[in-house]
Write a protein that holds these residues in place. Structure first.
Motif, PDB file in Angstrom:
ATOM      1  N   GLN A   1       0.831  -1.196   0.000  1.00 25.59           N
ATOM      2  CA  GLN A   1       0.000   0.000   0.000  1.00 25.59           C
ATOM      3  C   GLN A   1       0.870   1.252   0.000  1.00 25.59           C
ATOM      4  O   GLN A   1       0.592   2.212  -0.727  1.00 25.59           O
ATOM      5  CB  GLN A   1      -0.912  -0.020   1.223  1.00 25.59           C
ATOM      6  CG  GLN A   1      -1.959   1.074   1.224  1.00 25.59           C
ATOM      7  CD  GLN A   1      -2.910   0.948   2.399  1.00 25.59           C
ATOM      8  OE1 GLN A   1      -2.925  -0.063   3.102  1.00 25.59           O
ATOM      9  NE2 GLN A   1      -3.701   1.991   2.624  1.00 25.59           N
TER      10      GLN A   1
ATOM     11  N   VAL B   1       0.936   4.547  -2.444  1.00 26.18           N
ATOM     12  CA  VAL B   1       0.763   5.910  -1.927  1.00 26.18           C
ATOM     13  C   VAL B   1       1.957   6.776  -2.303  1.00 26.18           C
ATOM     14  O   VAL B   1       1.814   7.934  -2.678  1.00 26.18           O
ATOM     15  CB  VAL B   1       0.580   5.888  -0.399  1.00 26.18           C
ATOM     16  CG1 VAL B   1       0.515   7.295   0.148  1.00 26.18           C
ATOM     17  CG2 VAL B   1      -0.665   5.107  -0.023  1.00 26.18           C
TER      18      VAL B   1
ATOM     19  N   ALA C   1       2.619  10.663  -4.256  1.00 25.71           N
ATOM     20  CA  ALA C   1       3.100  11.706  -3.351  1.00 25.71           C
ATOM     21  C   ALA C   1       4.028  12.706  -4.024  1.00 25.71           C
ATOM     22  O   ALA C   1       5.173  12.896  -3.615  1.00 25.71           O
ATOM     23  CB  ALA C   1       3.788  11.061  -2.148  1.00 25.71           C
TER      24      ALA C   1
ATOM     25  N   LYS D   1       2.416  12.509   1.032  1.00 24.08           N
ATOM     26  CA  LYS D   1       3.759  12.041   1.354  1.00 24.08           C
ATOM     27  C   LYS D   1       3.842  11.556   2.801  1.00 24.08           C
ATOM     28  O   LYS D   1       4.566  10.615   3.116  1.00 24.08           O
ATOM     29  CB  LYS D   1       4.770  13.169   1.106  1.00 24.08           C
ATOM     30  CG  LYS D   1       6.175  12.684   0.942  1.00 24.08           C
ATOM     31  CD  LYS D   1       7.134  13.828   0.617  1.00 24.08           C
ATOM     32  CE  LYS D   1       6.806  14.474  -0.725  1.00 24.08           C
ATOM     33  NZ  LYS D   1       7.846  15.449  -1.143  1.00 24.08           N
TER      34      LYS D   1
ATOM     35  N   LEU E   1       1.659  10.013   4.344  1.00 26.47           N
ATOM     36  CA  LEU E   1       1.059   8.681   4.439  1.00 26.47           C
ATOM     37  C   LEU E   1       1.939   7.611   3.797  1.00 26.47           C
ATOM     38  O   LEU E   1       1.713   6.419   3.995  1.00 26.47           O
ATOM     39  CB  LEU E   1      -0.301   8.664   3.736  1.00 26.47           C
ATOM     40  CG  LEU E   1      -1.309   9.742   4.100  1.00 26.47           C
ATOM     41  CD1 LEU E   1      -2.576   9.569   3.287  1.00 26.47           C
ATOM     42  CD2 LEU E   1      -1.631   9.700   5.586  1.00 26.47           C
ATOM     43  N   ALA E   2       2.941   8.041   3.059  1.00 24.68           N
ATOM     44  CA  ALA E   2       3.646   7.139   2.151  1.00 24.68           C
ATOM     45  C   ALA E   2       4.776   6.372   2.830  1.00 24.68           C
ATOM     46  O   ALA E   2       5.932   6.443   2.410  1.00 24.68           O
ATOM     47  CB  ALA E   2       4.166   7.925   0.951  1.00 24.68           C
ATOM     48  N   HIS E   3       4.458   5.653   3.860  1.00 23.31           N
ATOM     49  CA  HIS E   3       5.460   4.811   4.524  1.00 23.31           C
ATOM     50  C   HIS E   3       4.728   3.711   5.278  1.00 23.31           C
ATOM     51  O   HIS E   3       3.765   4.002   5.990  1.00 23.31           O
ATOM     52  CB  HIS E   3       6.307   5.647   5.474  1.00 23.31           C
ATOM     53  CG  HIS E   3       7.519   4.926   5.968  1.00 23.31           C
ATOM     54  ND1 HIS E   3       7.464   3.924   6.918  1.00 23.31           N
ATOM     55  CD2 HIS E   3       8.816   5.041   5.623  1.00 23.31           C
ATOM     56  CE1 HIS E   3       8.694   3.476   7.137  1.00 23.31           C
ATOM     57  NE2 HIS E   3       9.518   4.131   6.369  1.00 23.31           N
ATOM     58  N   PRO E   4       5.198   2.472   5.134  1.00 19.42           N
ATOM     59  CA  PRO E   4       4.470   1.368   5.770  1.00 19.42           C
ATOM     60  C   PRO E   4       4.271   1.559   7.270  1.00 19.42           C
ATOM     61  O   PRO E   4       3.194   1.265   7.800  1.00 19.42           O
ATOM     62  CB  PRO E   4       5.332   0.136   5.461  1.00 19.42           C
ATOM     63  CG  PRO E   4       6.535   0.600   4.738  1.00 19.42           C
ATOM     64  CD  PRO E   4       6.313   1.997   4.294  1.00 19.42           C
TER      65      PRO E   4
ATOM     66  N   LEU F   1       1.496   3.973   7.844  1.00 27.25           N
ATOM     67  CA  LEU F   1       0.197   3.365   7.548  1.00 27.25           C
ATOM     68  C   LEU F   1      -0.236   2.451   8.682  1.00 27.25           C
ATOM     69  O   LEU F   1      -1.415   2.397   9.051  1.00 27.25           O
ATOM     70  CB  LEU F   1       0.276   2.571   6.231  1.00 27.25           C
ATOM     71  CG  LEU F   1       0.444   3.401   4.957  1.00 27.25           C
ATOM     72  CD1 LEU F   1       0.607   2.488   3.748  1.00 27.25           C
ATOM     73  CD2 LEU F   1      -0.744   4.328   4.752  1.00 27.25           C
ATOM     74  N   ARG F   2       0.735   1.760   9.263  1.00 26.31           N
ATOM     75  CA  ARG F   2       0.398   0.869  10.377  1.00 26.31           C
ATOM     76  C   ARG F   2      -0.026   1.666  11.603  1.00 26.31           C
ATOM     77  O   ARG F   2      -0.942   1.276  12.334  1.00 26.31           O
ATOM     78  CB  ARG F   2       1.590  -0.030  10.715  1.00 26.31           C
ATOM     79  CG  ARG F   2       1.929  -0.993   9.571  1.00 26.31           C
ATOM     80  CD  ARG F   2       2.476  -2.283  10.090  1.00 26.31           C
ATOM     81  NE  ARG F   2       3.857  -2.197  10.511  1.00 26.31           N
ATOM     82  CZ  ARG F   2       4.439  -3.092  11.309  1.00 26.31           C
ATOM     83  NH1 ARG F   2       3.746  -4.112  11.775  1.00 26.31           N
ATOM     84  NH2 ARG F   2       5.708  -2.960  11.628  1.00 26.31           N
TER      85      ARG F   2
ATOM     86  N   ALA G   1      -3.502   2.782  11.007  1.00 27.38           N
ATOM     87  CA  ALA G   1      -4.446   1.670  11.166  1.00 27.38           C
ATOM     88  C   ALA G   1      -4.762   1.458  12.648  1.00 27.38           C
ATOM     89  O   ALA G   1      -5.891   1.138  13.007  1.00 27.38           O
ATOM     90  CB  ALA G   1      -3.864   0.398  10.547  1.00 27.38           C
TER      91      ALA G   1
ATOM     92  N   LEU H   1      -7.704   5.487   3.391  1.00 28.93           N
ATOM     93  CA  LEU H   1      -6.820   4.347   3.582  1.00 28.93           C
ATOM     94  C   LEU H   1      -7.512   3.044   3.203  1.00 28.93           C
ATOM     95  O   LEU H   1      -6.896   2.150   2.612  1.00 28.93           O
ATOM     96  CB  LEU H   1      -6.340   4.289   5.035  1.00 28.93           C
ATOM     97  CG  LEU H   1      -5.492   5.475   5.469  1.00 28.93           C
ATOM     98  CD1 LEU H   1      -5.148   5.367   6.941  1.00 28.93           C
ATOM     99  CD2 LEU H   1      -4.221   5.546   4.633  1.00 28.93           C
TER     100      LEU H   1
ATOM    101  N   GLY I   1      -6.224   0.684   0.303  1.00 28.00           N
ATOM    102  CA  GLY I   1      -5.923  -0.700   0.647  1.00 28.00           C
ATOM    103  C   GLY I   1      -6.604  -1.664  -0.300  1.00 28.00           C
ATOM    104  O   GLY I   1      -5.997  -2.634  -0.764  1.00 28.00           O
TER     105      GLY I   1
END
Lengths: 106, 106
Positions: free
Chosen positions: A9, A13, A17, B14, B16-19, B22-23, B26, B84, B88
């Motif tokens: 994901q 994203v 960006a 940008k 949001l653009a990192h695992p 995102l976790r 969540a 998200l 997803g």
DNA sequence: TCGCTATATTCGCTAATCCTGATAGATTGT
DNA sequence: ACAATCTATCAGGATTAGCGAATATAGCGA
């Protein structure tokens, strides 16, 4: 969702960006376009545009089709429009909110 | 939307653009959480978590509240969940699609 | 005040991103 | 085959992101 899912994901994203890529996607909102259109419309050089298109392609945000010499680009998924719209509204609302907060100080 | 609008939007995307981020988001889906929870839950070190929280904070994706020694984090906007979720689903569908394409080859 | 816990920040390093200019590939028309 | 056009890729240098280790800051309780 597992850790790998978030990595996938995040990869998508990350492809969104960048202001130029958001502008490209906005141009694709109403249907497919020739790669040649973006440069003039956005005021950017050809390699720069091509690289941004490459990012979107690799992330499967857009699909392509060849039409003779031209490569036609389109969104790979309609839901991307929805995502961009919502993100745009959130960003705008927060900008307004921040401006109001500044105004309250002054 | 004007060029600056896309820059603002890109700044949020940008973030949001990192695992890891995102976790974190969540985990915030169901309500606010103490900063201290993320490290153990995600298996990450404290400075790392704090840096990612800082990115989300600066982009106004999350808001904070102090509760004694602890800092409570929450989503700044409910619509982020929606974004998200949709992202997803798109990522998952494309993964499935790619897997099917690989399967068709074999 | 002192110590303890929770957070944030800084620093040094590596890796990734972005841009521009130059080059290469692919396709069409002559 | 050749030239012209469209597109992609490479090479470089500058900027930025990410991480771990160490260091600061803030509140709480003894």
């Amino acid at each position: 969702m597992d850790e790998q899912g978030y990595t996938l994901q995040a990869r998508m994203v990350k492809a969104l960006a960048h202001p130029t890529r958001l502008r490209i996607l906005a141009l694709l909102r109403d249907g497919e376009r020739c790669a040649c259109e973006f440069g003039p419309l956005l005021g950017l050089g050809q390699p720069n545009v091509s690289q941004h298109l490459g990012v979107l392609r690799k992330a499967h945000v857009v699909n392509t089709r060849r039409d003779g010499v031209r490569i036609m680009y389109r969104l790979s998924d309609e839901r991307i429009i929805e995502v961009l719209d919502t993100l745009g509204r959130i960003a705008r609302d927060q900008f307004v909110e921040a401006a109001a907060a500044l105004g309250a100080v002054a």
